[in-house]
Motif scaffolding. Structure first.
Motif, PDB file in Angstrom:
ATOM      1  N   PRO A  36       0.805  -1.227   0.000  1.00 53.34           N
ATOM      2  CA  PRO A  36       0.000   0.000   0.000  1.00 53.34           C
ATOM      3  C   PRO A  36       0.834   1.272   0.000  1.00 53.34           C
ATOM      4  N   GLN A  39      -0.111  -7.469  -5.344  1.00 54.84           N
ATOM      5  CA  GLN A  39      -0.281  -6.573  -4.215  1.00 54.84           C
ATOM      6  C   GLN A  39      -0.245  -7.349  -2.905  1.00 54.84           C
ATOM      7  N   CYS A  85      -0.253   2.682 -11.566  1.00 57.33           N
ATOM      8  CA  CYS A  85      -0.925   2.496 -10.286  1.00 57.33           C
ATOM      9  C   CYS A  85      -1.381   1.045 -10.165  1.00 57.33           C
ATOM     10  N   LEU A 125      -6.012   2.048  -7.258  1.00 55.22           N
ATOM     11  CA  LEU A 125      -5.322   2.773  -6.197  1.00 55.22           C
ATOM     12  C   LEU A 125      -4.492   3.891  -6.823  1.00 55.22           C
ATOM     13  N   GLU A 184      -5.777   7.762  -2.788  1.00 56.90           N
ATOM     14  CA  GLU A 184      -7.193   7.473  -2.928  1.00 56.90           C
ATOM     15  C   GLU A 184      -7.389   6.137  -3.641  1.00 56.90           C
ATOM     16  N   ARG A 185      -8.568   5.555  -3.469  1.00 57.65           N
ATOM     17  CA  ARG A 185      -8.943   4.352  -4.206  1.00 57.65           C
ATOM     18  C   ARG A 185     -10.236   4.623  -4.955  1.00 57.65           C
ATOM     19  N   HIS A 202     -10.855  -1.813  -8.670  1.00 58.46           N
ATOM     20  CA  HIS A 202     -10.373  -1.004  -7.559  1.00 58.46           C
ATOM     21  C   HIS A 202      -9.046  -0.399  -8.015  1.00 58.46           C
TER      22      HIS A 202
END
Length: 371
Positions: A101, A121, A268, A314, A320-321, A312
């Motif tokens: 993250p 991830q 991203c 990121l 922000e997501r 989703h």
């Protein structure tokens, strides 16, 4: 005198070779989680602390999959992926970036620039790794079939994706597979080497398809006869955005194929899952190109073209997501490239994005597009 019959021992069966996963990065909690995720899988896993150590490791044993922690790309010293990938070979094992993250945008951009083909991830999940290992065994049956399947294009006289005003790069971003030839004769040789009939030939005005066929590469003629061609005028500035609709019309594809001319380079992490009545496991990837209409996701395990997906996204620069939906316009699952230039992954067109999120995307793209 006859000798007593002896029992003949059967010859041992050849040992099954297991896929080998090479993990590159210093030992830390994230790599311990990776070891736990790999444990249930039928594979051999090894770990080295740095890219320099990986460079030495691949001299002795060839991995099937290489996982690189993002911190190795921003260390700022020693060998990078640019040095490791030639050692792995043109058709070598895919290289995946392992992101967290807190991974900064410059680490993702470095991975994209140095040729990573996927992104995992943290925290890593076993089903994500299992899907990648399954992809190494061969593409799914839906690969390169149907109306939305990627087409094979020959660019005769183009030296690479950035030639002709970047036309090749935009065609790759549309999901097409490209054969580049620096000369018209070189293009014919690439067709023979590939052994596959192209769907379209693009060449400059001073050349002709007749010239291409009249060369000594007679074996290319059966693969080129009847193939439509499009002439590119190199005397005037090439405007790829005006050529794309015409190319798509000749290929029978939708003209607005993600409108890639509006994309900006934006790296991203992205998670995606098929939309359906049953819950589907989420998978991860990395976007390297974004526009208000869609995005490109690098992943070895895309879903079939025409599939509705949840997304989703990121945004590391903003923290922000963005959650939205889309439909897969084209998909390239993992398979050896064999000299064909194309990206692994899928192009996704956004669906049902409300005005606030659409405005946010437009602002983001405009900010990234500024010099």
């Amino acid at each position: 005198m006859m000798s007593a019959p002896r029992h003949v021992r059967p010859s041992p069966a050849p040992a099954e070779s297991l896929p080998r996963v090479l993990c590159v990065g210093a030992t830390r909690e994230s790599w311990l989680a990776l070891s736990r995720a790999l444990r249930p899988l039928r594979c051999e896993a090894s770990q080295v602390p740095s890219l320099e150590a990986a460079f030495l490791e691949v001299r002795h044993a060839r991995p099937s999959l290489v996982l690189v922690h993002w911190r190795e790309l921003v260390a700022g010293a020693g060998l990078g992926l640019r040095a490791l990938k030639p050692r792995l070979g043109v058709d070598g094992p895919p290289v995946l970036l392992v992101a967290e993250p807190e991974t900064p945008a410059d680490a993702l951009e470095a991975g994209d620039a140095e040729g990573v083909e996927d992104c995992l991830q943290m925290p890593l999940r076993t089903h994500e790794l299992r899907a990648r290992l399954a992809a190494l065994e061969g593409p799914p049956p839906w690969a390169r079939t149907g109306r939305d399947a990627p087409r094979l294009l020959l660019l005769a006289g183009a030296c690479g994706p950035l030639a002709w005003g970047g036309l090749g790069a935009l065609l790759e971003a549309c999901g097409h597979r490209i054969l580049y030839g620096t000369t018209v004769g070189g293009g014919a040789a690439r067709v023979v080497e590939q052994g596959e009939r192209p769907d379209l030939v693009l060449l400059s005005r001073e050349q002709s398809l007749g010239t291409l066929r009249g060369l000594s590469f007679l074996r290319a003629q059966p693969l080129l006869d009847g193939v439509p061609s499009l002439t590119v005028d190199l005397e005037a500035p090439v405007r790829p955005a005006t050529l794309l609709p015409r190319i798509h019309a000749m290929l029978g594809r939708e003209a607005a194929s993600l409108r890639v001319e509006e994309r900006v380079r934006f790296c991203c992490p992205v998670a995606f899952a098929e939309v359906g009545p049953r819950g589907t496991e989420w998978r991860s990837g990395m976007s390297s190109a974004l526009s208000p209409g869609g995005l490109f996701i690098r992943t070895l395990v895309p879903v079939k073209a025409g599939t509705a997906v949840g997304l989703h996204i990121l945004l590391p620069t903003l923290g922000e997501r963005l959650e939205t939906h889309g439909v897969v316009a084209w998909a390239h699952p993992f398979a050896p490239r064999q000299g064909v230039s194309h990206p692994y992954g899928m192009g996704v067109r956004f669906l049902g994005m409300g005005p606030p999120r659409l405005m946010r995307l437009r602002q983001l793209c405009q900010a990234e597009a500024r010099p």
